[in-house]
Design a protein around this motif. Structure first.
Motif, PDB file in Angstrom:
ATOM      1  N   UNK A 171       1.036  -1.071   0.070  1.00 40.11           N
ATOM      2  CA  UNK A 171       0.115   0.062  -0.054  1.00 40.11           C
ATOM      3  C   UNK A 171       0.836   1.185  -0.021  1.00 40.11           C
ATOM      4  N   UNK A 172       0.952   1.847  -1.069  1.00 36.62           N
ATOM      5  CA  UNK A 172       1.979   3.067  -1.199  1.00 36.62           C
ATOM      6  C   UNK A 172       1.178   4.134  -1.979  1.00 36.62           C
ATOM      7  N   UNK A 173       1.336   5.156  -1.256  1.00 39.68           N
ATOM      8  CA  UNK A 173       1.282   6.339  -1.984  1.00 39.68           C
ATOM      9  C   UNK A 173      -0.390   6.695  -1.988  1.00 39.68           C
ATOM     10  N   UNK A 174      -1.000   6.416  -0.707  1.00 38.84           N
ATOM     11  CA  UNK A 174      -2.437   6.563  -0.980  1.00 38.84           C
ATOM     12  C   UNK A 174      -3.073   7.537   0.055  1.00 38.84           C
ATOM     13  N   UNK A 175      -4.017   8.449  -0.117  1.00 41.16           N
ATOM     14  CA  UNK A 175      -4.437   9.552   0.616  1.00 41.16           C
ATOM     15  C   UNK A 175      -5.873   9.322   1.069  1.00 41.16           C
ATOM     16  N   UNK A 176      -6.469   9.652   2.276  1.00 41.85           N
ATOM     17  CA  UNK A 176      -7.942   9.606   2.759  1.00 41.85           C
ATOM     18  C   UNK A 176      -7.993  11.145   3.551  1.00 41.85           C
ATOM     19  N   UNK A 177      -9.203  11.634   3.361  1.00 34.12           N
ATOM     20  CA  UNK A 177      -9.561  12.803   4.044  1.00 34.12           C
ATOM     21  C   UNK A 177      -9.374  12.868   5.543  1.00 34.12           C
ATOM     22  N   UNK A 178     -10.091  11.964   5.937  1.00 32.94           N
ATOM     23  CA  UNK A 178     -10.084  11.885   7.597  1.00 32.94           C
ATOM     24  C   UNK A 178      -9.678  10.562   8.011  1.00 32.94           C
ATOM     25  N   UNK A 179      -9.934   9.365   7.636  1.00 28.95           N
ATOM     26  CA  UNK A 179      -9.756   8.038   8.217  1.00 28.95           C
ATOM     27  C   UNK A 179      -8.820   6.945   7.763  1.00 28.95           C
TER      28      UNK A 179
END
Length: 176
Positions: free
Chosen positions: A1-9
């Protein structure tokens, strides 16, 4: 799992109250979240075997993992170089035989640079001086976990290594 983004959680993984997950020989690298759990936010049981968390960021808490009330187990793993204003590595995680930057209470916990060949560039193989070599617990290895991330035997020299790779690599010294 690389270079992912989530706003809150959970920058890479958000486990809800109805889920139970097990991860093995898994790398979580360079994930980020605005609030909780740079790589993982767990709202129920999760278990990590021989996992690496490196370079993950959370805006509030749990640079690598933000767990509920101690339902998250981390065995034979490396948690290093993560960042958050509060609990820069882990929040509400029970760890055993792992390398964790800053240390936490737990059996077999080391707070020493893991000796990656080049963690910044995503190379999480271990150099020959790594404190992770032969420092894991064979008792925490599920019977089905027989290979490392590269497909090599999971246990060499009698004792499992901490992290996703088994064994070390020779690293050249820089010449001047």
């Amino acid at each position: 799992f690389r270079d992912n983004y989530a706003l809150n959680f959970g920058g890479a993984v958000h486990g809800n109250t109805g889920s139970t997950a097990h991860f093995y020989n898994t790398v979580f690298h360079n994930n980020s979240v605005g609030r909780f759990g740079g790589a993982v936010l767990a709202n129920n049981v999760m278990r990590f075997y021989n996992t690496v968390f490196f370079g993950n960021r959370a805006g509030e808490r749990g640079g690598a993992v933000n767990g509920p009330s101690n339902y998250v187990l981390l065995d034979n793993s490396i948690v290093w170089g993560n960042n958050a204003p509060a609990f820069p590595q882990l929040f509400n995680v029970i760890a055993s035989y792992s390398i964790i930057e800053g240390g936490i209470l737990g059996v077999g916990i080391l707070n020493e640079d893991p000796g990656f060949l080049n963690g910044e560039k995503g190379d999480f193989r271990l150099n020959m001086q790594s404190p992770a070599l032969n420092k894991g617990s064979n008792d925490l290895v599920p019977g089905w976990l027989t290979t490392d991330l590269a497909g090599n035997p999971r246990i060499l020299d009698g004792t499992i290594d901490i992290g996703v790779y088994e064994g070390s690599k020779i690293t050249p010294f820089p010449s001047s």
